[in-house]
Design a protein around this motif. Sequence first.
Motif, PDB file in Angstrom:
ATOM      1  N   THR A 189       1.956   2.133   3.556  1.00 23.77           N
ATOM      2  CA  THR A 189       3.030   2.245   2.778  1.00 23.77           C
ATOM      3  C   THR A 189       3.207   1.002   1.733  1.00 23.77           C
ATOM      4  O   THR A 189       4.292   0.610   1.366  1.00 23.77           O
ATOM      5  CB  THR A 189       4.508   2.328   3.246  1.00 23.77           C
ATOM      6  N   GLN A 191       2.916  -1.552  -1.297  1.00 23.55           N
ATOM      7  CA  GLN A 191       3.402  -1.371  -2.870  1.00 23.55           C
ATOM      8  C   GLN A 191       2.508  -2.471  -3.689  1.00 23.55           C
ATOM      9  O   GLN A 191       2.902  -2.723  -4.918  1.00 23.55           O
ATOM     10  CB  GLN A 191       4.775  -1.649  -3.138  1.00 23.55           C
ATOM     11  N   GLY A 196       0.405   2.565  -2.170  1.00 24.77           N
ATOM     12  CA  GLY A 196       0.975   3.478  -3.143  1.00 24.77           C
ATOM     13  C   GLY A 196       0.102   4.278  -3.422  1.00 24.77           C
ATOM     14  O   GLY A 196       0.016   5.592  -2.762  1.00 24.77           O
TER      15      GLY A 196
END
Length: 413
Positions: A189, A191, A196
């Motif tokens: 997860t 970023q 992403g």
Amino acid sequence: MPHPSILAQPLTLKTGAVLPNRFMKAATSEQLGNRQHNPKPGLAKLYKTWSQGGAGLLISGNIMVDRTALGEPFNVVLDGDSDLDAFRQWTAAARVDGNHFWAQINHPGKQSPKVLSPEPVAPSAIPLDGALAAGFNTPRALSDSEITTLIASFAKTAELAKTVGFTGVQIHGAHGYLVSQFLSPKHNTRQDRWGGTAENRMRFVLEIYRAIRARVGADFPVAIKLNSADFQKGGFTEEESMQVAEALVSEGLDHIEISGGSYEQPVMMAGTGKAAVKQSTQAREAYFLHYAEALRARCDVPLAVTGGFRSAQGMEAAVASGATDMVGLARPIILVPDLPKQVLASSEFKIDVGNPTTGKPKIDAISMLGIVWYEKQMWRLAQGRKTKLNLSPWMAVVSSFWKVMSKPAPRRA
């Protein structure tokens, strides 16, 4: 007289390497490293047995790229501290019949048990779930610099693999280990540039491939074991898997072995419970042939499918259909080490590997009996003994727990 078979035909890779036939001994969990994580002499004996059994390609069990990150207590590790002569003895024995022997290189990520990893690492600090979750600690998310270091570790291990006599390497990108964790939106997860989008999530494996290729050169086979999917809600999908395959093939990848699942959803050991095999799959034997057919339409690269093959006719039909180029074998070739020769000698060959059980489903799951029972069979072969089809499942469970508890957890510096 042996009957003519498409399985006896050689397979030429992009590098020019020629695999003598279409039988591939897939990676297996041998647990035959010593306390320094070098190969025990029994590994050479075991793989010599498989070489003499007729498979054109042997894939090693997990060879870890980081000795502080083990998936199992007695994994083999190949790095700057390894006994390279012990590896050379292994690779020489494993190639006595002219077959190829590739090193499967891996990092477990969060799939490293508590007794081995007080603080495992992963793309994100997301714990495992499912029946085995209690045996694993919540991981720490890797930093950007740590990811770069791990990529270099994969490349270094691949370079050493070539040095000690392996004829190729296979990146383990399946079964929920670190590469698979990066690919999965459920487990990654992040970023930043490593997470992403699907493009960012595949960056890790692409950089590993590029780093390896830079170290081993253009004429050394580099392959991947890739999940068709991880079969979890919100996880890695078949479409994403095909995108990863296409990206790697465009970079020059030589071979793809197709599998699926993870510790949380062990589809690769299908047979019972949630991992039960569909009737349509049973008819064709192999678990992932439909995916292979779809991938074949998108990628021009030799494919191997592992899981489910039990008969000469099923193996021949799979290759003749064009869905796969190679038949991947794990449990059957453990029980019958000369299975390739037996298949080529008789189109009526069949094997029933069964599903060993203690009669206690929770114990079977916690002990990973579907793996450890076969480990015990390989230990017998490593000692020069024959496999034992009536081997007690309870003996395998006890042996498994003893193996874990006898090895102290490595500590990070």
